[in-house]
Design a protein around this motif. Structure first.
Motif, mmCIF file in Angstrom:
data_model
loop_
_atom_site.group_PDB
_atom_site.id
_atom_site.type_symbol
_atom_site.label_atom_id
_atom_site.label_comp_id
_atom_site.label_asym_id
_atom_site.label_seq_id
_atom_site.Cartn_x
_atom_site.Cartn_y
_atom_site.Cartn_z
ATOM 1 N N ASN A 49 -65.158 8.791 26.851
ATOM 2 C CA ASN A 49 -66.272 8.283 26.048
ATOM 3 C C ASN A 49 -65.818 7.679 24.715
ATOM 4 O O ASN A 49 -66.347 6.657 24.290
ATOM 5 C CB ASN A 49 -67.282 9.403 25.786
ATOM 6 C CG ASN A 49 -67.938 9.902 27.061
ATOM 7 O OD1 ASN A 49 -68.088 9.150 28.023
ATOM 8 N ND2 ASN A 49 -68.324 11.165 27.080
ATOM 9 N N TYR A 50 -64.849 8.325 24.059
ATOM 10 C CA TYR A 50 -64.486 7.926 22.704
ATOM 11 C C TYR A 50 -63.213 7.083 22.665
ATOM 12 O O TYR A 50 -63.201 5.991 22.109
ATOM 13 C CB TYR A 50 -64.300 9.150 21.809
ATOM 14 C CG TYR A 50 -65.528 10.018 21.698
ATOM 15 C CD1 TYR A 50 -65.426 11.397 21.705
ATOM 16 C CD2 TYR A 50 -66.800 9.461 21.587
ATOM 17 C CE1 TYR A 50 -66.543 12.222 21.594
ATOM 18 C CE2 TYR A 50 -67.931 10.260 21.480
ATOM 19 C CZ TYR A 50 -67.796 11.640 21.483
ATOM 20 O OH TYR A 50 -68.901 12.419 21.390
ATOM 21 N N GLY A 51 -62.123 7.622 23.250
ATOM 22 C CA GLY A 51 -60.843 6.945 23.119
ATOM 23 C C GLY A 51 -60.292 7.019 21.709
ATOM 24 O O GLY A 51 -59.511 6.164 21.290
ATOM 25 N N ASN A 52 -60.687 8.038 20.940
ATOM 26 C CA ASN A 52 -60.254 8.204 19.558
ATOM 27 C C ASN A 52 -59.954 9.674 19.330
ATOM 28 O O ASN A 52 -60.814 10.541 19.532
ATOM 29 C CB ASN A 52 -61.355 7.710 18.598
ATOM 30 C CG ASN A 52 -60.926 7.762 17.154
ATOM 31 O OD1 ASN A 52 -60.622 8.824 16.625
ATOM 32 N ND2 ASN A 52 -60.891 6.606 16.508
ATOM 33 N N TRP A 53 -58.725 9.967 18.890
ATOM 34 C CA TRP A 53 -58.311 11.371 18.774
ATOM 35 C C TRP A 53 -59.102 12.101 17.699
ATOM 36 O O TRP A 53 -59.375 13.287 17.837
ATOM 37 C CB TRP A 53 -56.816 11.450 18.463
ATOM 38 C CG TRP A 53 -55.941 10.913 19.552
ATOM 39 C CD1 TRP A 53 -55.116 9.848 19.503
ATOM 40 C CD2 TRP A 53 -55.810 11.442 20.895
ATOM 41 N NE1 TRP A 53 -54.477 9.656 20.708
ATOM 42 C CE2 TRP A 53 -54.884 10.629 21.580
ATOM 43 C CE3 TRP A 53 -56.390 12.506 21.560
ATOM 44 C CZ2 TRP A 53 -54.531 10.848 22.904
ATOM 45 C CZ3 TRP A 53 -56.033 12.742 22.887
ATOM 46 C CH2 TRP A 53 -55.116 11.921 23.545
ATOM 47 N N ASN A 54 -59.460 11.423 16.614
ATOM 48 C CA ASN A 54 -60.213 12.097 15.550
ATOM 49 C C ASN A 54 -61.602 12.521 16.020
ATOM 50 O O ASN A 54 -62.090 13.605 15.673
ATOM 51 C CB ASN A 54 -60.332 11.180 14.338
ATOM 52 C CG ASN A 54 -58.991 10.923 13.678
ATOM 53 O OD1 ASN A 54 -58.130 11.803 13.668
ATOM 54 N ND2 ASN A 54 -58.801 9.735 13.134
ATOM 55 N N LEU A 55 -62.249 11.679 16.832
ATOM 56 C CA LEU A 55 -63.558 12.060 17.361
ATOM 57 C C LEU A 55 -63.431 13.169 18.393
ATOM 58 O O LEU A 55 -64.304 14.030 18.513
ATOM 59 C CB LEU A 55 -64.235 10.829 17.990
ATOM 60 C CG LEU A 55 -64.579 9.689 17.030
ATOM 61 C CD1 LEU A 55 -65.199 8.527 17.780
ATOM 62 C CD2 LEU A 55 -65.539 10.181 15.945
ATOM 63 N N ILE A 56 -62.332 13.139 19.156
ATOM 64 C CA ILE A 56 -62.117 14.212 20.141
ATOM 65 C C ILE A 56 -61.925 15.546 19.430
ATOM 66 O O ILE A 56 -62.378 16.590 19.910
ATOM 67 C CB ILE A 56 -60.903 13.861 21.023
ATOM 68 C CG1 ILE A 56 -61.216 12.618 21.859
ATOM 69 C CG2 ILE A 56 -60.538 15.025 21.937
ATOM 70 C CD1 ILE A 56 -60.048 12.119 22.671
ATOM 71 N N THR A 57 -61.255 15.522 18.270
ATOM 72 C CA THR A 57 -61.038 16.762 17.522
ATOM 73 C C THR A 57 -62.359 17.384 17.075
ATOM 74 O O THR A 57 -62.484 18.611 17.004
ATOM 75 C CB THR A 57 -60.157 16.466 16.291
ATOM 76 O OG1 THR A 57 -58.983 15.779 16.715
ATOM 77 C CG2 THR A 57 -59.757 17.742 15.589
ATOM 78 N N GLN A 58 -63.363 16.547 16.800
ATOM 79 C CA GLN A 58 -64.661 17.085 16.415
ATOM 80 C C GLN A 58 -65.333 17.827 17.568
ATOM 81 O O GLN A 58 -66.090 18.767 17.338
ATOM 82 C CB GLN A 58 -65.554 15.938 15.924
ATOM 83 C CG GLN A 58 -65.040 15.246 14.684
ATOM 84 C CD GLN A 58 -65.924 14.086 14.246
ATOM 85 O OE1 GLN A 58 -66.993 13.870 14.821
ATOM 86 N NE2 GLN A 58 -65.493 13.348 13.230
ATOM 87 N N GLU A 59 -65.070 17.384 18.794
ATOM 88 C CA GLU A 59 -65.637 18.082 19.950
ATOM 89 C C GLU A 59 -64.850 19.341 20.297
ATOM 90 O O GLU A 59 -65.366 20.240 20.948
ATOM 91 C CB GLU A 59 -65.657 17.140 21.155
ATOM 92 C CG GLU A 59 -66.522 15.897 20.972
ATOM 93 C CD GLU A 59 -67.991 16.245 20.888
ATOM 94 O OE1 GLU A 59 -68.379 17.304 21.429
ATOM 95 O OE2 GLU A 59 -68.752 15.467 20.277
ATOM 96 N N LEU A 60 -63.586 19.394 19.866
ATOM 97 C CA LEU A 60 -62.738 20.567 20.115
ATOM 98 C C LEU A 60 -62.283 21.111 18.766
ATOM 99 O O LEU A 60 -61.129 20.902 18.349
ATOM 100 C CB LEU A 60 -61.540 20.202 20.987
ATOM 101 C CG LEU A 60 -61.860 19.688 22.397
ATOM 102 C CD1 LEU A 60 -60.613 19.124 23.052
ATOM 103 C CD2 LEU A 60 -62.455 20.801 23.259
ATOM 104 N N PRO A 61 -63.138 21.770 18.019
ATOM 105 C CA PRO A 61 -62.797 22.182 16.651
ATOM 106 C C PRO A 61 -61.665 23.202 16.584
ATOM 107 O O PRO A 61 -61.030 23.332 15.545
ATOM 108 C CB PRO A 61 -64.118 22.774 16.131
ATOM 109 C CG PRO A 61 -64.870 23.195 17.360
ATOM 110 C CD PRO A 61 -64.489 22.214 18.428
#
Length: 461
Positions: free
Chosen positions: A111-123
């Motif tokens: 969905n994102y393709g962005n590591w920073n946004l993925i980090t928000q989903e996996l805190p």
């Protein structure tokens, strides 16, 4: 186990962990996970989360909502044996990631393709931890050999990152010591290498502030006021000295001592960044470190080069060239054509080989008559402002040998003059533009034809 209780609540079904003695981690490696639809309910097709039901007979997944309602579909009956499964187990060996985290990771990447946004989903996971996990278990296929193999391009195998900019640290070295009253000495912007300082100080009138200070007698009734005023003048002088030193450090650190070298460095950006833009950009030089500003300018230069390449590719595509081999052949033939055209022109100018001119008895007189030299059109595709030109304007700029940015400036000058006086004569245009008279005439006629300006009755030809 036969399921006879069809009215179980969702909480009751979630508490059933059957079979108790089975290790769910071993079941995670079952072939059921090879099914592309294994994470969706076979009845309502919703994505199952956390805990869900597996029918032992039909080998299909059922969400807790459909299971608690006793749903029956296809060959599945609500009295079939079942298992309660959960995604809260470790999916891969030598890993502490649960299957639920693995699913969330894959969904976020899709969905994102962005590591920073993925980090928000996996805190609970850091950016480096997520990247290393994905590369090790998925890209390198250490999680499962059935994962698709990723073919890395040759560019990704370089040990170091290739950057498009270069550091000009050599320009900050000690400049050469020229003799006084020479061109090289004048090019140092007043810097004297022997003194390691400037002959002409920046803000050379700063000392004038203190030139009129006088001693104040303590018996003076305005002693305190005058003392504060003098202290304020000294503070102002100190601030100007600090600004002077800041400019000295700026010129040294950015390598601006050699004026000619600085101008040649900026000249490099004429076709990519545009003179008007880089003249504004250098004002921000005082806010950046030398290497940072160099990286900024080289980055903009690289962007301009890419725009030039893209514009040339677009022009090649318009004439039907779609492959690199066709492009090489086109440029090779174009170069050969230009060479043949030039040799033919020289051949025609040679009086000994031009037999047509030899028929004329006055050939010697004609050959002495000087004809105005014609210049070949220039290639303006990809230059700054080229995309704003109409086809007619592009043809004019190429024929008259005008850069698009210069053309816009000359056009706006004549248009503003026409709006001011209602019309523009050719004589006025020559005074305003101050360029070659032939270029002025062609530009003037073109703007008249296109309706940008109007001709006065007294306009000369």
């Amino acid at each position: 186990m036969a399921n006879t209780a069809t009215d179980l609540t969702e909480e009751d079904a979630a508490d059933l962990q059957f079979p108790k003695e089975d290790d769910l981690s071993t079941f995670s490696r079952c072939n059921i996970f090879d099914n592309s639809d294994s994470t969706y309910c076979a009845n309502c097709y919703c994505e199952v989360q956390s805990k869900y039901i597996l029918c032992e007979k039909c080998k299909v997944n059922i969400c807790l909502s459909c299971f608690s309602n006793g749903a029956e579909f296809l060959n599945h009956k609500n009295d079939h044996d079942y298992r309660v499964l959960s995604t809260n187990f470790v999916l891969f060996e030598n890993s502490d990631w649960t299957a639920e985290e693995e699913l969330k990771l894959l969904d976020c990447i899709s969905n994102y393709g962005n590591w920073n946004l993925i980090t928000q989903e996996l805190p609970n996971r850091s950016v480096n931890e997520i990247i290393q996990h994905y590369e090790y278990f998925y890209l390198e296929r250490n999680g499962c050999k059935g994962f698709p193999k990723v073919n890395f391009p040759d560019v990704a195998l370089f040990p170091e990152l290739v950057v498009p900019y270069r550091f000009r640290l050599a320009d900050t070295d000690e400049p050469p010591r020229y003799l006084s009253n020479t061109v090289g000495f004048k090019s140092l912007a007043g810097y004297n290498p022997a003194r390691s300082d400037f002959e002409i100080e920046f803000d050379k009138g700063a000392e004038d502030i203190l030139s009129n200070l006088e001693f104040v007698d303590e018996d003076d009734p305005h002693y305190e006021l005058l003392t504060k005023l003098q202290c304020s003048l000294v503070e102002a002088y100190n601030r100007r000295l600090q600004e002077r030193q800041r400019w000295k450090n700026l010129i040294r650190s950015h390598g601006l001592l050699l004026v000619r070298k600085t101008h040649s460095w900026l000249k490099r950006y004429d076709n990519t960044i545009n003179k008007n833009i880089y003249e504004k950009m250098i004002r921000f030089m005082q806010l950046c470190k030398p290497t940072k500003f160099e990286m900024l300018m080289e980055g903009l230069h690289r962007v301009g080069e890419l725009k030039l390449h893209i514009s040339r590719l677009i022009n090649l595509r318009k004439i039907g060239i779609t492959t690199l081999a066709e492009g090489r052949l086109y440029f090779k033939l174009k170069q050969s054509h230009e060479a043949n055209k030039k040799s033919l022109k020289l051949f025609r100018q040679d009086p000994a080989l031009n037999w047509k001119a030899c028929k004329d008895s006055n050939f010697t007189i004609i050959s002495k008559c000087s004809r105005r030299r014609s210049f070949a059109p220039i290639e303006i595709s990809g230059m700054p402002g080229y995309s704003k030109l109409s086809p007619q304007e592009a043809d004019l700029c190429s024929t008259v040998r005008l850069v698009p940015v210069t053309y816009f400036q000359l056009r706006d000058t004549l248009v503003s003059e026409c709006r001011k006086n209602g019309s523009v004569s050719l004589q006025t245009a020559r005074k305003l533009l101050k360029i070659d008279v032939n270029k002025t005439r062609k530009l003037y006629d073109f703007l008249l034809q296109e309706g940008y300006i109007q001709k006065t009755s007294s306009s000369i030809s």
